[in-house]
Design a protein around this motif. Structure first.
Motif, PDB file in Angstrom:
ATOM      1  N   LEU A 118       0.746  -1.335   0.046  1.00 28.19           N
ATOM      2  CA  LEU A 118       0.058   0.058  -0.030  1.00 28.19           C
ATOM      3  C   LEU A 118       0.674   1.302  -0.032  1.00 28.19           C
ATOM      4  CD1 LEU A 118      -2.728  -1.020   2.592  1.00 28.19           C
ATOM      5  CD2 LEU A 118      -2.969  -0.863   0.201  1.00 28.19           C
ATOM      6  N   ARG A 119       2.094   1.076   0.157  1.00 28.38           N
ATOM      7  CA  ARG A 119       3.103   2.277   0.365  1.00 28.38           C
ATOM      8  C   ARG A 119       3.891   2.392  -0.889  1.00 28.38           C
ATOM      9  NH1 ARG A 119       0.924   5.889   2.731  1.00 28.38           N
ATOM     10  NH2 ARG A 119       0.747   5.963   4.888  1.00 28.38           N
ATOM     11  N   ARG A 120       4.018   1.541  -1.947  1.00 28.62           N
ATOM     12  CA  ARG A 120       4.817   1.409  -2.655  1.00 28.62           C
ATOM     13  C   ARG A 120       4.078   2.027  -4.025  1.00 28.62           C
ATOM     14  NH1 ARG A 120       7.624  -3.783  -1.080  1.00 28.62           N
ATOM     15  NH2 ARG A 120       5.426  -4.805  -1.995  1.00 28.62           N
ATOM     16  N   PRO A 121       4.701   3.156  -5.056  1.00 27.78           N
ATOM     17  CA  PRO A 121       3.956   3.368  -6.200  1.00 27.78           C
ATOM     18  C   PRO A 121       3.719   2.102  -7.073  1.00 27.78           C
ATOM     19  CG  PRO A 121       5.991   4.595  -5.773  1.00 27.78           C
ATOM     20  CD  PRO A 121       6.013   3.747  -4.851  1.00 27.78           C
ATOM     21  N   ALA A 122       2.418   1.864  -7.562  1.00 30.79           N
ATOM     22  CA  ALA A 122       2.011   0.953  -8.516  1.00 30.79           C
ATOM     23  C   ALA A 122       2.779   1.088  -9.731  1.00 30.79           C
ATOM     24  CB  ALA A 122       0.811   0.737  -8.390  1.00 30.79           C
ATOM     25  N   GLU A 123       3.037  -0.340 -10.429  1.00 33.26           N
ATOM     26  CA  GLU A 123       3.461  -0.121 -11.679  1.00 33.26           C
ATOM     27  C   GLU A 123       2.550   0.122 -12.737  1.00 33.26           C
ATOM     28  OE1 GLU A 123       4.972  -4.000 -13.733  1.00 33.26           O
ATOM     29  OE2 GLU A 123       5.677  -4.404 -11.264  1.00 33.26           O
ATOM     30  N   PRO A 124       2.688   1.076 -13.833  1.00 37.42           N
ATOM     31  CA  PRO A 124       1.832   1.203 -14.903  1.00 37.42           C
ATOM     32  C   PRO A 124       1.405  -0.077 -15.513  1.00 37.42           C
ATOM     33  CG  PRO A 124       3.475   2.960 -15.099  1.00 37.42           C
ATOM     34  CD  PRO A 124       3.988   1.811 -13.969  1.00 37.42           C
ATOM     35  N   VAL A 125       0.022  -0.258 -15.882  1.00 40.29           N
ATOM     36  CA  VAL A 125      -0.520  -1.430 -16.691  1.00 40.29           C
ATOM     37  C   VAL A 125       0.384  -1.132 -18.117  1.00 40.29           C
ATOM     38  CG1 VAL A 125      -2.467  -2.450 -17.522  1.00 40.29           C
ATOM     39  CG2 VAL A 125      -2.522  -1.431 -15.297  1.00 40.29           C
ATOM     40  N   ASP A 126       1.076  -2.091 -18.328  1.00 36.87           N
ATOM     41  CA  ASP A 126       1.645  -1.963 -19.664  1.00 36.87           C
ATOM     42  C   ASP A 126       1.800  -3.669 -20.214  1.00 36.87           C
ATOM     43  OD1 ASP A 126       2.913  -0.952 -21.878  1.00 36.87           O
ATOM     44  OD2 ASP A 126       4.911  -0.953 -20.889  1.00 36.87           O
TER      45      ASP A 126
END
Ligand code: NI
Length: 213
Positions: A30-38
């Motif tokens: 919940l604290r890490r930036p999520a990866e762009p869906v790609d």
């Protein structure tokens, strides 16, 4: 398409039964930036994931759910709000029904200077709510579940939902933006602070609200 650790993880999650368990605050996902869906997930798997998130959001029940909240570090969220509130609350908070939608790689920017402060909560922080001052109006850019671009303005409560869910994808919880002295158990919000606006709570709990809030 070859499987990847992430697609294997999502496949395993989707065979574990619905609704999916919701990750609570304290989990680093919940604290890490999520990866762009790609393209990490084949199209069919992305659609099944979004559907599982819809079921999970409705069961909770909630008006939004971001993929990190089910332990999937992707920039993906779902929103839907039946807005079953009184006319008075609807008017004060600008809470209009929102259809179900899937937001892929969403981002937002403020439109104008207006802000609004209301109690809100989060499925990953069960049992509590707090007052958060947010932009009254935002411009959302995203893709939908079919990869079509979304570029739309939201105001009032729907703008709040968009900001809350997009923040999740940046590793931000609503508590990071909340007025600490407003923190209240869900029960005390129901019993004491269910007024259309948090003015009484501000007075009694000792916090201030923005001029426009
Ligand atoms: Ni949340």
């Amino acid at each position: 398409m070859p499987s990847t650790p992430l697609s294997d993880h999502v496949e395993a999650l989707l065979t574990s039964g619905l609704p999916l368990p919701i990750v609570a605050a304290g989990d680093p996902v919940l604290r890490r930036p999520a990866e762009p869906v790609d393209g990490q997930l084949p199209d069919g798997l992305l659609a099944r994931l979004a559907e599982a998130m819809r079921v999970t959001m409705r069961a909770a029940p909630g008006v939004g759910l971001a993929a990190p909240q089910i332990g999937v570090p992707l920039r993906l969220a779902v929103v839907e709000d039946a807005a079953t509130v009184s006319d008075e609350v609807r008017a004060a908070r600008g809470r209009l029904p929102q259809p179900f939608r899937v937001l892929v790689n969403p981002s937002y920017e403020a439109v104008g200077e207006g802000s609004a402060a209301f109690y809100e909560g989060c499925l990953s922080v069960p049992g509590y709510q707090a007052v958060v001052t947010r932009h009254e109006r935002v411009r959302l850019r995203a893709l939908d579940e079919l990869g079509r671009p979304v570029d739309e303005e939201f105001a009032g409560w729907p703008a709040r939902i968009v900001q809350h869910e997009t923040d999740h994808l940046n590793g931000t919880l609503y508590l990071d933006r909340a007025e600490p002295r407003s923190l209240a158990s869900t029960q005390s919000v129901r019993e004491r602070w269910a007024q259309p606006t948090p003015h009484l709570a501000a007075k009694e709990l000792g916090f201030s609200l923005p001029e426009s809030g």
